[in-house]
Design a protein around this motif. Structure first.
Motif, PDB file in Angstrom:
ATOM      1  N   SER A 289       4.450  -9.933 -28.252  1.00  0.00           N
ATOM      2  CA  SER A 289       5.755 -10.252 -27.650  1.00  0.00           C
ATOM      3  C   SER A 289       5.942  -9.505 -26.335  1.00  0.00           C
ATOM      4  N   LYS A 290       5.410  -8.290 -26.252  1.00  0.00           N
ATOM      5  CA  LYS A 290       5.530  -7.505 -25.026  1.00  0.00           C
ATOM      6  C   LYS A 290       4.672  -8.087 -23.896  1.00  0.00           C
ATOM      7  N   LEU A 291       3.638  -8.844 -24.260  1.00  0.00           N
ATOM      8  CA  LEU A 291       2.720  -9.391 -23.262  1.00  0.00           C
ATOM      9  C   LEU A 291       3.078 -10.818 -22.846  1.00  0.00           C
ATOM     10  N   LYS A 292       4.154 -11.359 -23.400  1.00  0.00           N
ATOM     11  CA  LYS A 292       4.541 -12.736 -23.074  1.00  0.00           C
ATOM     12  C   LYS A 292       4.938 -12.899 -21.609  1.00  0.00           C
ATOM     13  N   CYS A 293       5.340 -11.819 -20.993  1.00  0.00           N
ATOM     14  CA  CYS A 293       5.770 -11.886 -19.594  1.00  0.00           C
ATOM     15  C   CYS A 293       4.612 -12.143 -18.638  1.00  0.00           C
ATOM     16  N   ILE A 294       3.371 -12.051 -19.110  1.00  0.00           N
ATOM     17  CA  ILE A 294       2.218 -12.132 -18.213  1.00  0.00           C
ATOM     18  C   ILE A 294       2.165 -13.472 -17.485  1.00  0.00           C
ATOM     19  N   ASP A 295       2.449 -14.584 -18.188  1.00  0.00           N
ATOM     20  CA  ASP A 295       2.349 -15.899 -17.555  1.00  0.00           C
ATOM     21  C   ASP A 295       3.334 -16.030 -16.396  1.00  0.00           C
ATOM     22  N   ARG A 296       4.577 -15.616 -16.636  1.00  0.00           N
ATOM     23  CA  ARG A 296       5.579 -15.689 -15.564  1.00  0.00           C
ATOM     24  C   ARG A 296       5.207 -14.753 -14.421  1.00  0.00           C
ATOM     25  N   TYR A 297       4.716 -13.579 -14.763  1.00  0.00           N
ATOM     26  CA  TYR A 297       4.300 -12.613 -13.745  1.00  0.00           C
ATOM     27  C   TYR A 297       3.167 -13.190 -12.899  1.00  0.00           C
ATOM     28  N   TYR A 298       2.190 -13.815 -13.588  1.00  0.00           N
ATOM     29  CA  TYR A 298       1.052 -14.412 -12.881  1.00  0.00           C
ATOM     30  C   TYR A 298       1.543 -15.511 -11.946  1.00  0.00           C
ATOM     31  N   ALA A 299       2.451 -16.366 -12.428  1.00  0.00           N
ATOM     32  CA  ALA A 299       2.965 -17.467 -11.615  1.00  0.00           C
ATOM     33  C   ALA A 299       3.673 -16.937 -10.369  1.00  0.00           C
ATOM     34  N   SER A 400       4.374 -33.197 -17.673  1.00  0.00           N
ATOM     35  CA  SER A 400       4.114 -31.765 -17.479  1.00  0.00           C
ATOM     36  C   SER A 400       4.592 -30.950 -18.667  1.00  0.00           C
ATOM     37  N   SER A 401       5.826 -31.213 -19.093  1.00  0.00           N
ATOM     38  CA  SER A 401       6.394 -30.431 -20.191  1.00  0.00           C
ATOM     39  C   SER A 401       5.615 -30.651 -21.483  1.00  0.00           C
ATOM     40  N   GLN A 402       5.102 -31.862 -21.692  1.00  0.00           N
ATOM     41  CA  GLN A 402       4.314 -32.133 -22.905  1.00  0.00           C
ATOM     42  C   GLN A 402       2.988 -31.379 -22.863  1.00  0.00           C
ATOM     43  N   TYR A 403       2.352 -31.400 -21.698  1.00  0.00           N
ATOM     44  CA  TYR A 403       1.097 -30.649 -21.566  1.00  0.00           C
ATOM     45  C   TYR A 403       1.327 -29.161 -21.849  1.00  0.00           C
ATOM     46  N   ILE A 404       2.359 -28.609 -21.218  1.00  0.00           N
ATOM     47  CA  ILE A 404       2.620 -27.173 -21.380  1.00  0.00           C
ATOM     48  C   ILE A 404       2.950 -26.838 -22.831  1.00  0.00           C
ATOM     49  N   ALA A 405       3.675 -27.754 -23.510  1.00  0.00           N
ATOM     50  CA  ALA A 405       4.027 -27.518 -24.914  1.00  0.00           C
ATOM     51  C   ALA A 405       2.798 -27.478 -25.807  1.00  0.00           C
ATOM     52  N   LEU A 406       1.711 -28.126 -25.362  1.00  0.00           N
ATOM     53  CA  LEU A 406       0.490 -28.198 -26.171  1.00  0.00           C
ATOM     54  C   LEU A 406      -0.542 -27.138 -25.774  1.00  0.00           C
ATOM     55  N   LEU A 446       0.194 -25.923 -13.923  1.00  0.00           N
ATOM     56  CA  LEU A 446       1.508 -26.555 -14.042  1.00  0.00           C
ATOM     57  C   LEU A 446       2.609 -25.505 -14.200  1.00  0.00           C
ATOM     58  N   LYS A 447       2.270 -24.412 -14.884  1.00  0.00           N
ATOM     59  CA  LYS A 447       3.260 -23.349 -15.073  1.00  0.00           C
ATOM     60  C   LYS A 447       3.638 -22.673 -13.760  1.00  0.00           C
ATOM     61  N   LEU A 448       2.756 -22.772 -12.749  1.00  0.00           N
ATOM     62  CA  LEU A 448       3.077 -22.203 -11.446  1.00  0.00           C
ATOM     63  C   LEU A 448       4.284 -22.893 -10.828  1.00  0.00           C
ATOM     64  N   LEU A 449       4.483 -24.143 -11.191  1.00  0.00           N
ATOM     65  CA  LEU A 449       5.565 -24.914 -10.590  1.00  0.00           C
ATOM     66  C   LEU A 449       6.922 -24.611 -11.219  1.00  0.00           C
ATOM     67  N   LYS A 450       6.917 -24.052 -12.422  1.00  0.00           N
ATOM     68  CA  LYS A 450       8.166 -23.828 -13.156  1.00  0.00           C
ATOM     69  C   LYS A 450       9.155 -22.947 -12.379  1.00  0.00           C
ATOM     70  N   PRO A 451       8.736 -21.817 -11.786  1.00  0.00           N
ATOM     71  CA  PRO A 451       9.714 -21.004 -11.041  1.00  0.00           C
ATOM     72  C   PRO A 451      10.342 -21.759  -9.869  1.00  0.00           C
ATOM     73  N   ILE A 452       9.585 -22.698  -9.282  1.00  0.00           N
ATOM     74  CA  ILE A 452      10.142 -23.448  -8.149  1.00  0.00           C
ATOM     75  C   ILE A 452      11.142 -24.479  -8.654  1.00  0.00           C
ATOM     76  N   TYR A 453      10.856 -25.108  -9.793  1.00  0.00           N
ATOM     77  CA  TYR A 453      11.840 -25.996 -10.418  1.00  0.00           C
ATOM     78  C   TYR A 453      13.119 -25.217 -10.754  1.00  0.00           C
ATOM     79  N   ASP A 454      12.936 -23.995 -11.250  1.00  0.00           N
ATOM     80  CA  ASP A 454      14.110 -23.175 -11.571  1.00  0.00           C
ATOM     81  C   ASP A 454      14.933 -22.890 -10.314  1.00  0.00           C
ATOM     82  N   TYR A 455      14.231 -22.675  -9.199  1.00  0.00           N
ATOM     83  CA  TYR A 455      14.929 -22.386  -7.940  1.00  0.00           C
ATOM     84  C   TYR A 455      15.773 -23.584  -7.496  1.00  0.00           C
ATOM     85  N   LEU A 456      15.284 -24.794  -7.743  1.00  0.00           N
ATOM     86  CA  LEU A 456      16.002 -26.004  -7.334  1.00  0.00           C
ATOM     87  C   LEU A 456      17.431 -26.026  -7.863  1.00  0.00           C
TER      88      LEU A 456
END
Length: 497
Positions: A289-299, A400-406, A446-456
């Motif tokens: 759980s402590k390492l879950k932030c890695i993906d967002r950090y990497y993006a 995109s969301s389906q791919y990421i969910a899998l 695809l996860k790299l795009l998520k922060p930019i979608y959030d910014y929108l």
């Protein structure tokens, strides 16, 4: 010959100050302090190191002693090595004084003797206490404080070593629980000699991708499960060490080792001896759980790296980069992760897994387990059937969301292959896996795009919104097209097991 059996901790200097008080809880048999000067020798071609042989001359109290350490074993954090010691008059090794049967037959001692040169040195003050552990055995506790030197470079030594003098290995881990409470304590599987050779080479060890666990189809399931857990912890600890040497990408590799540990539990749970309880699972889940932030950090790191080259076409939208950088600062950074990896809970987790692995290695293998070949085929079949029944295989198109969910499902499937597919025919295996690995990489992108979608959602300028959305859809469409093509290719390859 002696066999050195020990576990090692990197600690802070404050830990050394607190150690004497901690040891008052035990019966102290002897206590000493020495200044030790050590020089490690090899040839310029590192002929001894390549054979797993370490050669050291230690000087203290006006005496010199040469030591040969042979390649032993490391199970979790427990080091076991054959060791040979001989007194000598000077500080130059005299190889002929060692017994001849310790050397490989094809090694010329006279040639090695002539070619020996000092590679590095380490000088440290060692405080030692021999303590009695509840009448069950004796352990030497050593606190070493000093430096490693080579070619003008230095590296600090601040370590606690627990060496078993009498009794069983469990005593080391029992005492280790107390050592874990000291400031900065971290169980390690790297020795002073390994650190010294690395310093002398001037080459930094790189992160390595998780590879196939070296299990043969002729192995027993019991041997296979030991290999998977040992391999996972070794990969984990190797990359933890690299990360704490400021190699930031190693954090993701370290998490792969943690995930492999989880996968081992899922795969082999029916075959783990009931008397060897997995008491550390809750702490393993806590670490994950402590390492879950890695993906967002990497993006966020990728999007803002190199002056934002990834989003270069959006460079005029300055608030975008500013928001991405601002969020990046809120995520756990190096100092916070270092605090995690030197925390008492983390140290005890690694210590408990190591003790569990040592306990596993001491058990008599059961006779009623299936063969590794039979087990691997069934497990790979089950994993493949789970993947086949998912939208990743069944759907003609995925968003995109389906791919990421899998992504988790595909990652687990590929990790089962890493656990059990190492003895398969390489070409057939790689042809099967490569398209799925491409899809997994696409999921990461695809996860790299998520922060930019959030910014929108925060952007008020309609023109900027339109520009960002157009860029996102183009990037996303290109990735989805490539991933769909990889899916079609993946389904044409027969299974490799």
């Amino acid at each position: 010959m002696d066999t050195e059996v020990e576990i090692k901790f990197f600690v802070s200097r404050k830990a050394g100050e607190k150690l004497p008080e901690l040891l008052k809880n035990y019966q102290i048999c002897t206590q000493n302090e020495h200044d030790l000067q050590n020089v490690y020798f090899d040839t310029s071609e590192r002929l001894l190191k390549k054979r797993g042989i370490g050669l050291r001359v230690r000087s203290h109290d006006g005496k010199n002693e040469q030591t040969i350490k042979l390649r032993g074993s490391v199970v979790g954090g427990l080091h076991q090595r054959p060791e040979y010691n001989e007194p000598i008059a000077g500080i130059q090794p005299e190889l002929a004084r060692f017994k001849g049967d310790i050397w490989p037959e094809d090694l010329s001692l006279s040639e090695i003797q002539q070619a020996l040169i000092p590679i590095f040195s380490n000088d440290f003050t060692r405080q030692t206490w021999v303590i009695d552990i509840n009448g069950e055995g004796l352990v030497e506790v050593a606190f070493d404080l000093g430096e490693i030197h080579s070619k003008g470079q230095t590296e600090k030594i601040c370590e606690i070593e627990l060496e078993l003098l009498k009794g069983h290995e469990g005593l080391l881990f029992q005492l280790g629980q107390d050592i874990a409470t000291l400031p900065g304590a971290r169980l390690v599987n790297v020795s002073k000699a390994q650190r010294g050779f690395a310093l002398a080479s001037g080459v930094t060890s790189p992160p390595v991708n998780l590879s196939f666990v070296p299990i043969a189809s002729t192995d027993t399931v019991f041997a296979g499960l030991q290999q998977v857990f040992s391999f996972a912890l070794q990969h984990w600890q190797y990359h933890e060490h690299l990360y704490l040497q400021h190699q930031m990408p190693a954090l993701s590799n370290m998490r792969d080792g943690v995930h492999l540990m989880h996968q081992g539990l899922l795969l082999f749970s029916p075959y783990i001896p009931k008397e060897l309880r997995v008491t550390w699972l809750a702490d393993l889940n806590w670490l994950s759980s402590k390492l879950k932030c890695i993906d967002r950090y990497y993006a966020l790191s990728t999007l803002t790296a190199d002056k934002g080259n990834y989003i270069k076409k959006l460079e005029k939208i300055k608030p975008l980069r500013q928001q991405l950088k601002a969020e990046l600062k809120t995520l756990p950074h190096y100092k916070q992760m270092k605090r995690l990896f030197t925390s008492e809970r983390y140290c005890k987790l690694v210590l408990n897994i190591s003790a569990w692995l040592v306990g596993l290695s001491k058990m008599t293998p059961p006779t009623d387990h299936p063969s590794m070949a039979e087990f691997a085929k069934q497990a790979l079949d089950n994993s493949w059937q789970e993947l086949q029944s998912s939208p990743l295989v069944q759907a003609s198109e995925l968003s995109s969301s389906q791919y990421i969910a899998l992504q988790g499902l595909l990652s687990r499937n590929l990790m089962v292959g890493l656990c059990l597919g190492g003895d398969s025919e390489p070409q057939k295996r790689d042809n099967f896996r490569f398209p799925w690995l491409d899809i997994l990489q696409g999921m990461t992108e695809l996860k790299l795009l998520k922060p930019i979608y959030d910014y929108l959602e925060t952007e008020q300028d309609e023109e900027a919104q339109e520009k960002i959305l157009k860029w996102l859809k183009r990037k996303e469409g290109s990735l989805l097209l490539a991933m769909d093509q990889s899916r079609q290719q993946a389904l044409t390859h027969p299974v490799y097991w």
